[in-house]
Scaffold this active site. Structure first.
Site, mmCIF file in Angstrom:
data_model
loop_
_atom_site.group_PDB
_atom_site.id
_atom_site.type_symbol
_atom_site.label_atom_id
_atom_site.label_comp_id
_atom_site.label_asym_id
_atom_site.label_seq_id
_atom_site.Cartn_x
_atom_site.Cartn_y
_atom_site.Cartn_z
ATOM 1 N N SER A 62 0.309 -2.097 1.331
ATOM 2 C CA SER A 62 1.229 -2.441 0.401
ATOM 3 C C SER A 62 2.571 -2.819 1.045
ATOM 4 O O SER A 62 2.484 -3.733 2.047
ATOM 5 C CB SER A 62 1.393 -1.443 -0.360
ATOM 6 O OG SER A 62 1.896 -1.992 -1.499
ATOM 7 N N ASP B 64 -5.544 -5.920 -8.757
ATOM 8 C CA ASP B 64 -4.158 -5.600 -8.290
ATOM 9 C C ASP B 64 -3.459 -6.918 -8.207
ATOM 10 O O ASP B 64 -3.877 -7.923 -7.794
ATOM 11 C CB ASP B 64 -4.569 -5.272 -6.690
ATOM 12 C CG ASP B 64 -3.103 -4.908 -5.979
ATOM 13 O OD1 ASP B 64 -2.196 -4.929 -6.375
ATOM 14 O OD2 ASP B 64 -3.225 -4.699 -4.738
ATOM 15 N N HIS C 243 -4.990 -0.986 -6.671
ATOM 16 C CA HIS C 243 -3.837 -0.951 -5.688
ATOM 17 C C HIS C 243 -3.700 0.481 -5.109
ATOM 18 O O HIS C 243 -3.871 1.339 -6.055
ATOM 19 C CB HIS C 243 -2.575 -1.360 -6.222
ATOM 20 C CG HIS C 243 -1.358 -1.520 -5.170
ATOM 21 N ND1 HIS C 243 -1.056 -2.457 -4.111
ATOM 22 C CD2 HIS C 243 -0.427 -0.531 -4.870
ATOM 23 C CE1 HIS C 243 -0.287 -2.442 -3.391
ATOM 24 N NE2 HIS C 243 0.361 -1.100 -3.690
#
Length: 313
Positions: free
Chosen positions: A156, A252, A282
């Protein structure tokens, strides 16, 4: 459109039943405490050693955590940047995934406790991320690692930092990074307007409002969203970068920009392996203990790292 993994679907239902306060309605300190509660409580995978080290960066001092899988000399190394929107998470939230990657890829993992926003806004995180890479490279001999086999990785926001570090090291004549492993990375925070942002705006853990909250806390000024170190996808020249493994989650908001970054890396002449884990959401790299499909993804990351570290085998 693919279907959600059954285990992940149950997890999302359980989270909805908890009626948690949305991330964008919290203060950063509250969000940090809440995030810690969301990490599964599992028995830690054993490694040979785990040690903490202070890194004296150019603009700050911060902690590193080193995971060594064996006493072998000349191991490859992975500099790892945790996710959390540059605002939440730390060394502890990503401890287990670092342990597993260290064991499975047989590499020294160096987890970076970079400064968090909003106390330390952009570009503090990328400054620390690059300083950590330099520290590992400069201390290769005493760490008993192979300085020609240093890779970077992150999930991320950590994937964002890993991608940015590769660009920064190229442009600064820094260490030669052998590979970048980007897990559902943030690659463009300028607009938050891809189709996946519309499809998964709510109900899939990371929400569009949450990403806006992260962005607002992270950036020092709105114009910084266009910096290539905040939005690597906007970099005009991605040539001459390390080989890349880019993976995304099917459900996501960041799916489309992760794919776009993989394609742009490839278009600019880099070696890229892209993989979308269609049924996952995610943050799945921290869900290996809960969902078998997430554990498969961890194994895929480790396998790709092993191949990149040992191309002759």
């Amino acid at each position: 459109m693919s279907e959600l993994d059954p285990v992940i679907r149950e997890l999302l239902v359980a989270m909805a039943d908890m009626n948690l306060t949305p991330l964008h309605c919290l203060e950063p300190s509250q969000a940090r405490e809440g995030m810690k509660l969301m990490i599964p409580d599992v028995e830690s995978s054993p490694v040979l050693s785990v040690t903490d080290q202070v890194c004296e960066g150019e603009s700050s001092s911060f902690n590193l955590r080193l995971y060594r899988p064996s006493s072998e000399v000349g191991l490859p190394a992975l500099v790892f940047y945790h996710g959390g929107g540059w605002v939440v998470c730390d060394l502890e939230t990503h401890d287990e995934v670092c342990r597993q990657i260290s064991n499975k890829a047989q590499c020294l993992v160096v987890s970076v406790d970079y400064r968090l926003a909003p106390e330390h806004k952009f570009p503090a995180a990328i400054d620390d991320a690059y300083s950590a890479l330099l520290w590992v490279y400069d201390h290769a001999k005493e760490l008993d690692i192979d300085s020609d086999r240093i890779a970077v990785a992150g999930d991320s926001a950590g994937g964002n930092l890993a991608a940015a570090v590769c660009i920064k090291s190229r442009d600064s004549d820094g260490p030669q990074i052998c590979h970048q492993s980007l897990w559902y990375p943030v690659t463009d925070i300028s607009e938050l307007s891809t189709p996946s942002y519309s499809e998964f705006a709510q109900g899939y853990r990371l929400e569009k409002a949450g990403m806006q909250w992260f962005k607002d806390h992270y950036l020092d000024k709105p114009e910084s969203a266009a910096s290539i170190f905040a939005s690597p996808l906007l970099c005009d020249d991605l040539s001459g970068l390390p080989s890349a493994y880019v993976m995304t989650a099917g459900f996501d908001v960041l799916r489309d920009e992760g794919y776009a970054y993989a394609e742009k890396l490839r278009d600019h002449g880099n070696t890229v392996v892209y993989e979308c884990f269609d049924g996952l959401i995610h943050g799945f790299m921290n869900m290996g203990a809960l969902a078998p499909a997430a554990q498969v993804a961890i194994d895929c990351v480790a396998d790709r790292l092993s191949r990149e570290f040992n191309p002759e085998e």
